[in-house]
Design an enzyme around this catalytic site. Structure first.
Site, short mmCIF file in Angstrom:
data_model
loop_
_atom_site.label_atom_id
_atom_site.label_comp_id
_atom_site.label_asym_id
_atom_site.label_seq_id
_atom_site.Cartn_x
_atom_site.Cartn_y
_atom_site.Cartn_z
N LYS A 13 0.83 -1.22 0.00
CA LYS A 13 0.00 0.00 0.00
C LYS A 13 0.86 1.26 0.00
O LYS A 13 0.61 2.19 -0.76
CB LYS A 13 -0.93 0.04 1.24
N ARG A 88 -9.33 1.01 9.25
CA ARG A 88 -8.85 -0.34 9.57
C ARG A 88 -9.91 -1.16 10.28
O ARG A 88 -9.66 -2.32 10.60
CB ARG A 88 -7.62 -0.23 10.46
N ARG A 127 11.70 -6.36 4.69
CA ARG A 127 11.48 -4.92 4.63
C ARG A 127 12.32 -4.23 5.69
O ARG A 127 12.47 -4.74 6.80
CB ARG A 127 9.99 -4.72 4.91
N ARG A 160 11.67 -2.59 11.32
CA ARG A 160 10.61 -2.06 12.17
C ARG A 160 10.28 -3.11 13.22
O ARG A 160 10.23 -4.31 12.91
CB ARG A 160 9.36 -1.80 11.33
N ARG A 171 -0.21 -9.04 13.32
CA ARG A 171 -0.80 -8.02 12.44
C ARG A 171 -1.71 -8.66 11.39
O ARG A 171 -2.75 -8.11 11.04
CB ARG A 171 0.31 -7.20 11.76
P1 AMP Z 1 1.06 0.72 8.92
O1 AMP Z 1 2.28 1.50 8.65
O2 AMP Z 1 -0.15 1.18 8.14
O3 AMP Z 1 1.27 -0.77 8.79
O4 AMP Z 1 0.67 0.97 10.46
C1 AMP Z 1 1.56 0.63 11.51
C2 AMP Z 1 0.80 0.51 12.81
O5 AMP Z 1 0.22 1.77 13.15
C3 AMP Z 1 -0.36 -0.46 12.81
O6 AMP Z 1 0.03 -1.81 13.01
C4 AMP Z 1 -1.21 0.08 13.97
O7 AMP Z 1 -0.63 -0.26 15.22
C5 AMP Z 1 -1.05 1.57 13.80
N1 AMP Z 1 -2.11 2.13 12.90
C6 AMP Z 1 -1.96 2.69 11.67
N2 AMP Z 1 -3.14 3.06 11.17
C7 AMP Z 1 -4.07 2.73 12.10
C8 AMP Z 1 -5.49 2.83 12.17
N3 AMP Z 1 -6.22 3.32 11.15
N4 AMP Z 1 -6.11 2.38 13.29
C9 AMP Z 1 -5.43 1.87 14.32
N5 AMP Z 1 -4.09 1.73 14.32
C10 AMP Z 1 -3.41 2.15 13.23
#
Ligand code: AMP
Length: 213
Positions: A13, A88, A127, A160, A171
């Protein structure tokens, strides 16, 4: 142009959102990036989000709603945006509907990226985050060992915390239970552009561009 890019963690994404934001000159809004930045700066938001993110959980929806409401009303998004990482949960999707009603001229298009779990796990395990330029890069794209292909700095590639194997599984479980139902929510309301993201980056971008109206 207003886009939402949807899909499991690691499907690409962020990569596709970056390319599409350049292609259409719209702003890439990544809720994950906003949260990581807050964690790095040690803000109140960052302190609340850090442990949750590191364990692969979801940051509470009221906090996310405040962030998204503020960012979508920002002046620099007037030409459009691509939203990555939000919504989400179905509740977040409903909150987003309410926020979008307060914006002028909303015409959202939803892009759903798909790939098998095995591909996602492989991508997430390979990654890295460059702590110099903050870009996420794939070890498969590295020409010189320990050198960031984006900014050229050495020894700055880190994993990360949420890309450790046990957190990846967590996740994916959270995605299946809480996020996947968001797709059905949108499919019942509108056309969703579905793209096979197991292909090469350029091919995926091409498929998205062909399917966008
Ligand atoms: P991402 O970079 O999109 O994979 O997001 C990394 C982490 O940020 C996720 O695993 C969540 O812990 C948190 N996060 C990001 N977006 C959201 C969201 N819309 N709702 C809740 N937690 C979020």
């Amino acid at each position: 142009m207003q886009l939402i890019i949807f899909g499991p963690p690691g499907v690409g994404k962020g990569t596709q959102a970056n390319l599409l934001s350049q292609n259409f000159n719209i702003v890439h809004v990544s809720t994950g990036d906003i949260l990581r930045d807050a964690v790095e700066r040690g803000t109140e938001l960052g302190l609340k989000a850090k442990a949750i993110m590191e364990s692969g959980g979801l940051v509470p929806s009221d906090i996310m709603a405040g962030i998204v409401d503020e960012v979508l009303h920002s002046e620099k998004l007037s030409k459009g945006f691509i939203l990555d990482g939000y919504p989400r949960t179905v509740n977040q999707a409903k909150t987003l509907d309410v926020i979008l009603e307060t914006l002028p001229d909303t015409k959202i298009q939803i892009i759903s990226l798909t790939a098998q779990d095995s591909i996602i796990i492989d991508r997430l395990s390979h990654r890295r985050l460059c702590i110099n330029c903050n870009k996420i890069i794939s070890l498969y794209s590295i020409a010189k060992e320990n050198e960031c292909p984006e900014c050229g700095s050495k020894e700055t590639l880190t994993k990360r915390k949420d890309d450790e194997p046990e957190v990846i599984q967590q996740r994916l479980d959270v995605y299946k239970e809480k996020t996947f139902p968001v797709l059905a929510y949108y499919e019942n309301k509108t056309d969703v552009i579905s793209v096979d993201a197991a292909k090469e980056i350029k091919e995926v971008t091409q498929s998205i561009l062909e399917k966008l109206k």
